[in-house]
Design a protein around this motif. Structure first.
Motif, short mmCIF file in Angstrom:
data_model
loop_
_atom_site.label_atom_id
_atom_site.label_comp_id
_atom_site.label_asym_id
_atom_site.label_seq_id
_atom_site.Cartn_x
_atom_site.Cartn_y
_atom_site.Cartn_z
N VAL A 156 90.09 22.74 -81.37
CA VAL A 156 90.30 21.75 -81.51
C VAL A 156 89.62 20.26 -81.32
CG1 VAL A 156 92.61 23.43 -80.17
CG2 VAL A 156 90.91 21.91 -79.16
N GLY A 157 88.43 20.58 -81.73
CA GLY A 157 88.19 19.38 -81.38
C GLY A 157 88.01 18.87 -80.06
N ILE A 158 87.50 18.89 -78.80
CA ILE A 158 87.27 18.83 -77.57
C ILE A 158 86.31 17.97 -77.13
CG2 ILE A 158 87.58 19.86 -75.02
CD1 ILE A 158 89.45 21.76 -75.89
N GLY A 159 84.84 18.58 -77.93
CA GLY A 159 83.34 18.52 -78.01
C GLY A 159 83.66 17.04 -78.35
N VAL A 160 83.69 16.71 -80.12
CA VAL A 160 84.08 15.63 -80.38
C VAL A 160 85.30 14.50 -79.74
CG1 VAL A 160 85.22 14.20 -82.28
CG2 VAL A 160 83.78 16.46 -82.35
N ILE A 207 85.28 14.05 -76.50
CA ILE A 207 84.95 14.54 -74.91
C ILE A 207 83.82 12.65 -75.32
CG2 ILE A 207 82.45 14.39 -73.16
CD1 ILE A 207 84.44 17.42 -73.26
N VAL A 208 83.28 12.90 -76.34
CA VAL A 208 81.83 12.27 -77.46
C VAL A 208 82.46 10.97 -77.30
CG1 VAL A 208 80.48 11.31 -78.97
CG2 VAL A 208 80.42 13.71 -77.95
N GLN A 209 83.71 10.76 -77.93
CA GLN A 209 84.65 9.55 -78.74
C GLN A 209 85.20 8.37 -77.43
OE1 GLN A 209 86.49 10.31 -82.17
NE2 GLN A 209 84.64 10.74 -83.23
N ASN A 210 85.47 9.51 -76.43
CA ASN A 210 86.33 9.10 -75.29
C ASN A 210 85.88 8.10 -74.82
OD1 ASN A 210 87.67 8.59 -72.77
ND2 ASN A 210 89.62 9.75 -74.20
N LYS A 211 86.09 6.66 -73.99
CA LYS A 211 85.50 5.48 -73.10
C LYS A 211 85.04 6.60 -71.94
CE LYS A 211 89.28 2.97 -71.89
NZ LYS A 211 90.37 2.11 -71.72
N ARG A 212 86.10 7.64 -71.43
CA ARG A 212 85.82 8.16 -70.54
C ARG A 212 85.25 9.20 -70.46
NH1 ARG A 212 91.15 9.73 -67.66
NH2 ARG A 212 89.24 11.09 -66.17
N GLY A 213 83.91 9.66 -71.16
CA GLY A 213 84.07 10.97 -71.94
C GLY A 213 82.29 11.61 -70.90
N GLU A 214 81.69 9.66 -70.16
CA GLU A 214 80.62 10.51 -69.04
C GLU A 214 81.09 10.31 -67.91
OE1 GLU A 214 77.40 7.53 -69.47
OE2 GLU A 214 77.32 7.43 -72.32
N GLU A 215 82.04 10.43 -67.42
CA GLU A 215 82.75 10.37 -65.97
C GLU A 215 83.15 12.17 -65.76
OE1 GLU A 215 86.70 8.61 -65.71
OE2 GLU A 215 86.25 6.85 -66.26
N PHE A 269 86.33 13.75 -66.00
CA PHE A 269 86.84 14.00 -67.16
C PHE A 269 86.36 14.65 -67.82
CE2 PHE A 269 87.14 12.81 -72.10
CZ PHE A 269 88.57 12.59 -71.99
N ALA A 270 85.53 15.50 -68.35
CA ALA A 270 84.38 16.25 -68.92
C ALA A 270 84.81 17.77 -68.51
CB ALA A 270 82.94 15.80 -68.48
N ASN A 271 84.86 17.90 -67.03
CA ASN A 271 85.13 18.62 -66.69
C ASN A 271 86.62 19.47 -66.96
OD1 ASN A 271 82.78 19.26 -65.20
ND2 ASN A 271 83.00 18.49 -63.31
N THR A 272 87.38 18.46 -67.52
CA THR A 272 89.39 18.58 -67.66
C THR A 272 89.00 18.91 -68.26
OG1 THR A 272 89.60 17.39 -65.88
CG2 THR A 272 91.56 17.51 -67.30
N ALA A 273 88.60 18.14 -69.56
CA ALA A 273 88.43 18.65 -70.82
C ALA A 273 87.48 20.05 -71.37
CB ALA A 273 87.97 18.01 -72.00
#
Length: 82
Positions: A61-65, A67-75, A78-82
Motif C-alpha cells: 500500500v506504499g507505506i515505505g514511500v 514514510i520517506v515523503q512525509n516531513k515527520r518520516g524521521e521521527e 511516526f515510523a514505528n506507527t507506520a
C-alpha cells in the motif's frame, strides 16, 4: 558531453544490465526447474508463485514511500506507527 548527460547514460546502462541480468537468471532457473520437477509440480509451482506475487503486490500500500515523503518520516514514533 555534459556531466549530467554522462551520469544519466551510465545510470541507464547499469539499470538495463541489471534488469537484463535478472531476466537471464530467471529464465535459467526456470529451465533448471523444468528438468528437476515433474511437469505437474512445475505447473503447480508456477501457479503458487503467481498467487504469492499477486498477494505481495496487492498488499503493498506504499507505506515505505509514505514514510520517506512525509516531513515527520524521521521521527521514531511516526515510523514505528507506520
Amino acid at each position: 558531453m555534459s556531466n549530467l548527460k554522462k551520469i544519466t547514460l551510465t545510470g541507464a546502462f547499469w539499470t538495463l544490465i541489471g534488469y537484463g541480468g535478472s531476466q537471464v537468471l530467471r529464465f535459467g532457473s526456470n529451465l533448471l526447474l523444468t528438468r528437476l520437477l515433474f511437469p505437474e509440480f512445475f505447473g503447480l509451482m508456477g501457479l503458487v508463485n503467481v498467487f504469492i506475487i499477486g498477494l505481495a503486490l496487492f498488499s503493498d500500500v506504499g507505506i515505505g514511500v509514505s514514510i520517506v515523503q512525509n516531513k515527520r518520516g524521521e521521527e521514531p514514533a511516526f515510523a514505528n506507527t507506520a
